[in-house]
Design an enzyme around this catalytic site. Structure first.
Site, mmCIF file in Angstrom:
data_model
loop_
_atom_site.group_PDB
_atom_site.id
_atom_site.type_symbol
_atom_site.label_atom_id
_atom_site.label_comp_id
_atom_site.label_asym_id
_atom_site.label_seq_id
_atom_site.Cartn_x
_atom_site.Cartn_y
_atom_site.Cartn_z
ATOM 1 N N CYS A 1 -3.600 4.625 -4.435
ATOM 2 C CA CYS A 1 -4.454 5.810 -4.313
ATOM 3 C C CYS A 1 -4.212 6.793 -5.441
ATOM 4 C CB CYS A 1 -4.259 6.483 -2.952
ATOM 5 S SG CYS A 1 -2.598 7.085 -2.645
ATOM 6 N N ASP B 1 0.874 -1.186 0.000
ATOM 7 C CA ASP B 1 0.000 0.000 0.000
ATOM 8 C C ASP B 1 0.902 1.224 0.000
ATOM 9 O OD1 ASP B 1 -1.973 1.885 0.296
ATOM 10 O OD2 ASP B 1 -2.477 1.362 2.356
#
Length: 442
Positions: A399, A372
């Site tokens: 993201c 992540d």
């Protein structure tokens, strides 16, 4: 306001080269006015128009519209930036802005930032985000997929309307003590009378209209346990260990620093928790392998793996922030095979792949790696090291669509293929979108 309020050391901002250049801190009030036909959406929450052959990135518009826009930045030869100030022909997907202080009727310098898609129907926002993600994966990753952007898991009784979701809000303070968000694409504080993206608990305590002379910023925090809190930061703020809050996800408790990183949407942590669980191919998962959770924070996604595959899974979670690693060790303390290590991901992987024994190499080749990374993505160096590990499968939480597309392209060059990708609207009424992708070794 940015979607990730507090960054861990590994969560660096995206390089400017990968997106249109940021606007100067103080937008112009005297830029030329242009009448523009607006084309498709671009990465970064703006829309593409053309004027005399030059690309113009227009904010607060929509595809198919005809608008009058004020040029804010004409410093680049290849493109200009502008803000719509009047809509001559409106899109059928345009709606009254969900945040009055961001509406097109305001001068661009007075429009609150952080809700750049708030003038569009929620379903259409997701369609646009899906286009941006599909384009990035095609352009940079060389794969043709078009995942639908899914809504976040919402709590019982909550409506999926694009408002009332933020559990962390940072308000800034100017030299005169005025408190508010920054204006869109600037560092100018805009006093506001409402915070429609915030959960109700934050709206109730928000000190809007109150002077905070001498403060640097004001944080509003509404954890899933306990009361909402106001935290005022100034030059005298304590440098000692910060207070903590507890968050509950799928029945598991996570302790995190009050000013540490946590997903801001009230349903985002559980959405990603379950998405990562679903993304792992259990036929490829070996609980005895050298499984990794990279950029692991306080252990959220490591906890997701443990809850799916059992507390005896062998797993190392790696995070550069020592406080977050300390919390990860506590949050995952019941799992006998888990180790939390403070390290930069690139340096950790370098040590791991440099001189492994035959047994270590085999355990790594059988591994599942969850990562992540920051908005900038993993990047070439980390991708090269991931490929050198030979891990069976990678579950990549992203993201930023462009960073994901770039890294998918780099991984494909190393023999990994994108097996699936899902997208989630963790930031309604903004341009941001989160994706969870699985890649496997050919």
């Amino acid at each position: 306001m940015p979607e990730r309020r507090t960054r861990r050391p590994d969560r660096r901002s995206k390089p400017a080269a990968a997106r249109p250049a940021r606007r100067a801190a103080e937008p112009r009030t005297d830029g030329p006015l242009l009448e523009l036909e607006v084309g498709d959406v671009a990465h970064g929450g703006v829309f593409v128009a053309r004027h005399e052959g030059r690309v113009v990135f227009v904010a607060d518009a929509a595809p198919g519209e005809r608008v009058v826009a004020r040029v804010q930045d004409a410093s680049k030869d290849r493109f200009w930036r502008a803000d719509a100030v009047e809509v001559l022909e409106a899109s059928p997907d345009r709606v009254p802005h969900i945040w009055a202080e961001s509406g097109i009727d305001r001068d661009p310098i007075d429009r609150a930032g952080g809700a750049e898609f708030g003038h569009l129907r929620l379903g259409y926002q997701r369609e646009l985000k899906g286009r941006v993600l599909a384009d990035a994966l095609s352009r940079f990753g060389g794969v043709e997929v078009a995942p639908a952007v899914e809504p976040v898991l919402v709590y019982e009784g909550a409506e999926d309307v694009g408002t009332g979701w933020r559990t962390r809000v940072r308000l800034h303070v100017d030299a005169d003590g005025n408190v508010g968000p920054y204006a869109a694409r600037s560092h100018r504080v805009v006093p506001v009378a409402s915070l429609p993206l915030a959960v109700p608990a934050i709206e109730r305590i928000a000190p809007l209209g109150q002077p905070f002379r001498g403060a640097e910023h004001v944080d509003l925090i509404a954890p899933s346990t306990g009361d909402a809190q106001i935290v005022v930061a100034d030059a005298r703020s304590s440098r000692s260990a910060p207070p903590t809050v507890d968050e509950i996800v799928a029945g598991r408790r996570f302790t995190v620093d009050r000013d540490g990183f946590w997903q801001v949407h009230r349903g985002a942590a559980e959405t990603l928790y379950r998405a990562v669980q679903d993304a792992v191919d259990d036929a490829l998962f070996d609980p005895r392998a050298a499984n990794l959770d990279l950029y692991g924070g306080v252990g959220l996604l490591a906890g997701a793996l443990l809850d799916r595959f059992g507390e005896t899974v062998r797993l190392t979670t790696v995070e550069a922030d020592a406080r977050a690693t300390e919390h990860a060790g506590t949050n995952l303390a019941g799992a006998v095979g888990v180790r939390a290590e403070t390290a930069r991901v690139d340096r950790f992987l370098q040590r791991l792949v440099e001189h492994p024994t035959a047994a270590e190499r085999a355990r790594l080749a059988d591994a599942t790696i969850v990562l992540d990374p920051p908005r900038s993505g993993a990047g070439r160096e980390v991708v090269d090291l991931l490929a050198a590990s030979g891990a069976r499968q990678l579950v990549y939480v992203a993201c930023d669509p462009v960073a994901l597309g770039r890294d998918v392209g780099l991984l494909r060059a190393h023999g990994y293929e994108l097996e699936e990708v899902r997208a989630f609207d963790l930031f309604p009424s903004t341009h941001h979108v989160e994706a969870v992708a699985r890649l496997t070794r050919r």
